[in-house]
Design a protein around this motif. Structure first.
Motif, PDB file in Angstrom:
ATOM      1  N   VAL A  34      35.964  37.751 -13.393  1.00 54.73           N
ATOM      2  CA  VAL A  34      35.659  38.743 -12.070  1.00 54.73           C
ATOM      3  C   VAL A  34      34.787  38.018 -10.996  1.00 54.73           C
ATOM      4  CG1 VAL A  34      34.089  40.927 -11.603  1.00 54.73           C
ATOM      5  CG2 VAL A  34      35.494  40.831 -13.549  1.00 54.73           C
ATOM      6  N   LEU A  35      33.766  37.079 -11.603  1.00 52.52           N
ATOM      7  CA  LEU A  35      33.236  36.285 -10.434  1.00 52.52           C
ATOM      8  C   LEU A  35      34.208  35.413  -9.568  1.00 52.52           C
ATOM      9  CD1 LEU A  35      29.823  35.335 -11.902  1.00 52.52           C
ATOM     10  CD2 LEU A  35      30.627  37.310 -10.463  1.00 52.52           C
ATOM     11  N   ILE A  37      37.093  35.872  -9.234  1.00 49.02           N
ATOM     12  CA  ILE A  37      38.171  36.669  -8.284  1.00 49.02           C
ATOM     13  C   ILE A  37      37.462  37.325  -7.036  1.00 49.02           C
ATOM     14  CG2 ILE A  37      39.485  39.047  -8.215  1.00 49.02           C
ATOM     15  CD1 ILE A  37      40.291  38.597 -11.113  1.00 49.02           C
ATOM     16  N   SER A  38      36.118  37.479  -7.156  1.00 44.20           N
ATOM     17  CA  SER A  38      35.580  37.956  -6.021  1.00 44.20           C
ATOM     18  C   SER A  38      35.150  37.188  -4.975  1.00 44.20           C
ATOM     19  CB  SER A  38      34.194  38.712  -6.619  1.00 44.20           C
ATOM     20  OG  SER A  38      33.396  38.284  -7.350  1.00 44.20           O
ATOM     21  N   GLY A  41      37.638  35.901  -2.128  1.00 46.16           N
ATOM     22  CA  GLY A  41      37.359  36.789  -0.650  1.00 46.16           C
ATOM     23  C   GLY A  41      36.472  35.775   0.253  1.00 46.16           C
ATOM     24  N   TYR A  42      36.117  34.699  -0.109  1.00 47.38           N
ATOM     25  CA  TYR A  42      35.280  33.760   0.813  1.00 47.38           C
ATOM     26  C   TYR A  42      36.299  32.856   1.593  1.00 47.38           C
ATOM     27  CZ  TYR A  42      31.923  30.271   2.603  1.00 47.38           C
ATOM     28  OH  TYR A  42      31.040  29.740   3.551  1.00 47.38           O
ATOM     29  N   VAL A  45      37.373  34.093   4.901  1.00 46.61           N
ATOM     30  CA  VAL A  45      36.244  34.275   5.856  1.00 46.61           C
ATOM     31  C   VAL A  45      35.766  32.820   6.435  1.00 46.61           C
ATOM     32  CG1 VAL A  45      33.730  34.655   6.029  1.00 46.61           C
ATOM     33  CG2 VAL A  45      35.329  36.347   4.916  1.00 46.61           C
ATOM     34  N   LEU A  65      29.497  40.806   9.076  1.00 41.66           N
ATOM     35  CA  LEU A  65      30.273  40.974   7.731  1.00 41.66           C
ATOM     36  C   LEU A  65      29.079  41.584   6.729  1.00 41.66           C
ATOM     37  CD1 LEU A  65      32.885  38.303   7.398  1.00 41.66           C
ATOM     38  CD2 LEU A  65      33.236  40.556   7.842  1.00 41.66           C
ATOM     39  N   SER A  66      27.767  40.826   6.871  1.00 46.81           N
ATOM     40  CA  SER A  66      26.803  41.226   5.670  1.00 46.81           C
ATOM     41  C   SER A  66      26.193  42.708   6.069  1.00 46.81           C
ATOM     42  CB  SER A  66      25.632  40.251   5.593  1.00 46.81           C
ATOM     43  OG  SER A  66      25.131  40.060   6.824  1.00 46.81           O
ATOM     44  N   ASP A  87      42.344  44.684   5.724  1.00 40.07           N
ATOM     45  CA  ASP A  87      42.562  44.803   4.258  1.00 40.07           C
ATOM     46  C   ASP A  87      41.999  43.777   3.539  1.00 40.07           C
ATOM     47  OD1 ASP A  87      43.904  45.838   2.038  1.00 40.07           O
ATOM     48  OD2 ASP A  87      45.872  45.973   3.160  1.00 40.07           O
ATOM     49  N   LEU A  88      42.699  43.603   2.028  1.00 45.49           N
ATOM     50  CA  LEU A  88      42.198  42.631   1.243  1.00 45.49           C
ATOM     51  C   LEU A  88      42.681  41.390   1.556  1.00 45.49           C
ATOM     52  CD1 LEU A  88      40.748  42.894  -1.356  1.00 45.49           C
ATOM     53  CD2 LEU A  88      42.740  42.696  -2.793  1.00 45.49           C
ATOM     54  N   GLY A  91      39.551  39.020   2.792  1.00 51.89           N
ATOM     55  CA  GLY A  91      38.614  38.686   1.758  1.00 51.89           C
ATOM     56  C   GLY A  91      37.212  39.546   1.963  1.00 51.89           C
ATOM     57  N   PHE A  92      36.270  38.863   2.028  1.00 54.59           N
ATOM     58  CA  PHE A  92      34.962  39.723   2.274  1.00 54.59           C
ATOM     59  C   PHE A  92      35.146  40.796   3.536  1.00 54.59           C
ATOM     60  CE2 PHE A  92      32.445  35.826   0.510  1.00 54.59           C
ATOM     61  CZ  PHE A  92      32.891  36.214  -0.943  1.00 54.59           C
ATOM     62  N   VAL A  94      37.516  42.895   3.705  1.00 59.05           N
ATOM     63  CA  VAL A  94      37.877  44.050   3.467  1.00 59.05           C
ATOM     64  C   VAL A  94      37.147  45.315   3.772  1.00 59.05           C
ATOM     65  CG1 VAL A  94      37.103  44.321   1.034  1.00 59.05           C
ATOM     66  CG2 VAL A  94      39.327  45.327   1.569  1.00 59.05           C
ATOM     67  N   GLY A  95      37.762  46.494   4.511  1.00 57.89           N
ATOM     68  CA  GLY A  95      37.088  47.568   5.014  1.00 57.89           C
ATOM     69  C   GLY A  95      36.095  47.413   6.035  1.00 57.89           C
TER      70      GLY A  95
ATOM     71  N   GLY B 189      25.003  35.856   1.506  1.00 58.41           N
ATOM     72  CA  GLY B 189      24.998  36.883   2.715  1.00 58.41           C
ATOM     73  C   GLY B 189      26.177  37.778   2.913  1.00 58.41           C
ATOM     74  N   ARG B 204      38.430  54.443   0.505  1.00 64.17           N
ATOM     75  CA  ARG B 204      38.813  54.357   2.126  1.00 64.17           C
ATOM     76  C   ARG B 204      40.525  54.307   2.020  1.00 64.17           C
ATOM     77  NH1 ARG B 204      35.261  50.009   1.766  1.00 64.17           N
ATOM     78  NH2 ARG B 204      36.789  48.831   0.738  1.00 64.17           N
TER      79      ARG B 204
END
Lengths: 279, 322
Positions: A34-35, A37-38, A41-42, A45, A65-66, A87-88, A91-92, A94-95, B189, B204
């Motif tokens: 999980v870590l 995969i998350s 997202g970097y 960016v 972004l933060s 979108d995904l 990465g970070f 998304v949304g 961050g 969403r």
């Protein structure tokens, strides 16, 4: 009997222990997965796959972004639906909201940069807090005057910094520089972008294709720019020949209307996101 | 054994403790004593009870609530009726800010700067879920819960048919995740968790349209269907844990009446978080009536299946007043 008991219960204990160990190892793998995969997202960016244009009033990119909570309230208030959510593949990001000016620019139809007002976390702000990084080249020289509000008591758009800068990146494509005019819809009949035209309806944006032109010399970027003194058509000398060319001035806030209306297939003028003013 | 501490300990991943001899009340001891000599024909009892049961009473109500809340977001945007604007991470209901506690926490940790609207929004939501019972958010609002709940049904069916086997994880891993996600937000961050949060993604997608991110949600669901029952909600989601902590002292909870219980264990089979129902095992309940722990999502599934009416929703203090 007493001899048999430990033999009977031992495998049971081992089995339970084994299952507990398996469970633990599985959990460690789950954690790592999980870590991992998350953290992927970097990559988009860090490599800045797309330098996105953010809505007006956005903080500098890392802060933006933060602080963005990815709720899309800015999307909901925009009258021309210029704001979209990423979108995904970002990465970070998304949304997170962005504007694709070529498809639909922010033309300030809302009169008051409502996206800033809607933002619940201060990712979009009228004025940055003092400790936030501010690049001097992003600071607007004066409060920008919204032409649509020029005659009202408060003609300004409450913006302190630009979100980008219009740049004539493909001068060879520019119709004015070629001495050409424009007849018909700026971007063709299939283009779905909308814009507010003061002379048509003060409050309601209409499709760009419903507002055809018939001009001897194309000056759409100058004509449609919603900000006073941000761009003008000037005569410049190139290779000893005098030609007409749009010239961007320091008042440009980077809204992207010029990019949206520019008639060639690839726009001659483009808003470069997060670019500041340099002489 | 303080029941609040115990409920938090179990929520964080501890195994439920068997009560010691001193923990039992006299009343509970008496009930347990008589239960020892009881011999029930469970099948007959079940059939008898089922005949008088309201089928899926809470399930229907919960699904209607969950779907209406999520669709209210959608219609508010699509038809511009402005009742509930935004998404589940942050929204505005008739002008009032509502901000998801975990999303707000991630943003505060990542951004290290808090603005007033963010505080107001979290305050509103905190009070709301303090009253409604913390993890009630999970089963009554979270759109991923709806998908995962149905994936879980499929998983349970496949396990029953012996097509697959279930793989459990240590529940403590969710607490580790909570700390890690908070730490990553602070250090990097970026709101790292939001990138993979299926709650935000599905919310969403419902409002702003589908995208690639739904692929990730599909992978999660496949993992839950074929490998581990309800894995995301049970072992990963920090949102659930945040709301769980909010709900520790909530007045709304599921209550268990020992005297009514026949200990068939139907409730534990359907429960998303069966560790909170350990007390229904024969001989475990330390008192005649007790509240189910903070990790309970108040989904009411146990209430729906309980054939003897031993489980019910209760608002603390209301019974005494009325």
């Amino acid at each position: 009997m007493s001899d048999e008991k430990p033999r009977a219960s031992n495998p049971l204990i081992n089995k339970r222990k084994l299952e507990a160990r398996r469970k633990f190892l599985r959990s460690v793998v789950l954690g790592a997965a999980v870590l991992g995969i998350s953290s992927v997202g970097y990559i988009p960016v860090a490599r800045a796959w797309n330098v996105r244009m953010r809505p007006p009033g956005a903080l500098e990119e890392p802060d933006f972004l933060s602080s963005c909570i990815k709720c899309g309230q800015c999307v909901q208030v925009c009258p021309v639906a210029a704001i979209k959510l990423d979108d995904l593949d970002q990465g970070f990001g998304v949304g997170v909201p962005y504007i694709d000016s070529r498809t639909q620019a922010c033309d300030f139809s809302c009169d008051a940069v409502q996206c800033i007002l809607a933002c619940p976390t201060g990712a979009l702000v009228y004025k940055k807090p003092t400790f936030m990084p501010t690049r001097s080249e992003m600071v607007l020289p004066a409060p920008p005057i919204l032409l649509a509000k020029e005659k009202s008591p408060e003609p300004t758009l409450n913006l302190k910094e630009r979100s980008g800068l219009a740049v004539l990146v493909r001068p060879e494509k520019c119709l004015a520089r070629q001495g050409k005019g424009i007849k018909g819809a700026a971007r063709g009949q299939s283009f779905e972008g909308t814009m507010r035209f003061m002379e048509v309806d003060r409050w309601k944006p209409i499709p760009l294709r419903d507002h055809p032109y018939d001009l001897e010399l194309c000056d759409l970027c100058v004509r449609t720019c919603p900000i006073k003194n941000a761009i003008s058509m000037e005569i410049v000398k190139e290779n000893g020949v005098e030609i007409h060319s749009p010239v961007v001035h320091e008042a440009c806030v980077g809204c992207g209307v010029c990019e949206m209306v520019c008639p060639p297939d690839l726009a001659a003028i483009v808003v470069e996101a997060r670019k500041g003013w340099s002489v | 054994m303080n029941k609040y501490l115990e409920s938090v300990r179990v929520m964080l991943g501890g195994d439920p403790r068997k009560p010691g001899p001193v923990d039992y009340t006299e009343e509970a001891k008496t009930i347990h004593f008589y239960k020892k000599s009881e011999k029930h024909d469970f099948d007959a009892l079940k059939l008898e009870a089922r005949a008088h049961q309201k089928k899926k009473y809470w399930l229907k109500r919960r699904w209607i609530a969950l779907l209406s809340i999520n669709l209210l977001f959608t219609v508010s945007f699509w038809f511009d009726i402005q009742i509930l604007e935004g998404a589940l991470t942050a929204s505005r209901m008739l002008g009032f800010h509502l901000i998801d506690l975990n999303s707000a926490l991630q943003v505060m940790l990542a951004h290290k700067h808090i603005i007033v609207n963010l505080l107001i929004g979290t305050g509103t939501v905190f009070v709301l879920w303090l009253a409604l019972g913390g993890r009630t958010f999970c089963s009554w609002v979270c759109p991923y819960h709806f998908l995962a709940e149905n994936a879980e049904r499929l998983h349970v069916y496949l396990v029953e048919k012996k097509k697959i086997s279930d793989h459990a994880f240590h529940r403590g891993v969710r607490t580790v995740f909570w700390v890690l996600f908070a730490g990553m937000a602070w250090v990097t961050g970026y709101t790292v968790f939001e990138t993979i949060s299926p709650t935000g993604i599905v919310s969403r997608a419902l409002i702003y349209g589908p995208g690639l991110a739904l692929g990730w949600v599909t992978l999660l669901l496949l993992f839950e269907i074929f490998y581990s029952r309800r894995a995301w909600c049970r072992y990963v989601c920090p949102i659930g844990l945040t709301y769980g902590i909010v709900g520790v002292f909530s007045p709304l909870h599921v209550t268990y009446k020992l005297a009514n219980c026949h200990h068939e264990g139907e409730c534990r089979k359907v429960c998303e978080v069966p560790h909170v129902l350990e007390c229904v095992i024969k001989g475990r309940a330390p008192s005649a009536q007790l509240d189910i722990g903070a990790d309970c999502t108040r989904c009411g599934m146990c209430i729906d299946v309980c054939p003897s009416g031993a489980l019910s929703f209760e608002i603390k203090g209301l019974r005494k007043i009325m």
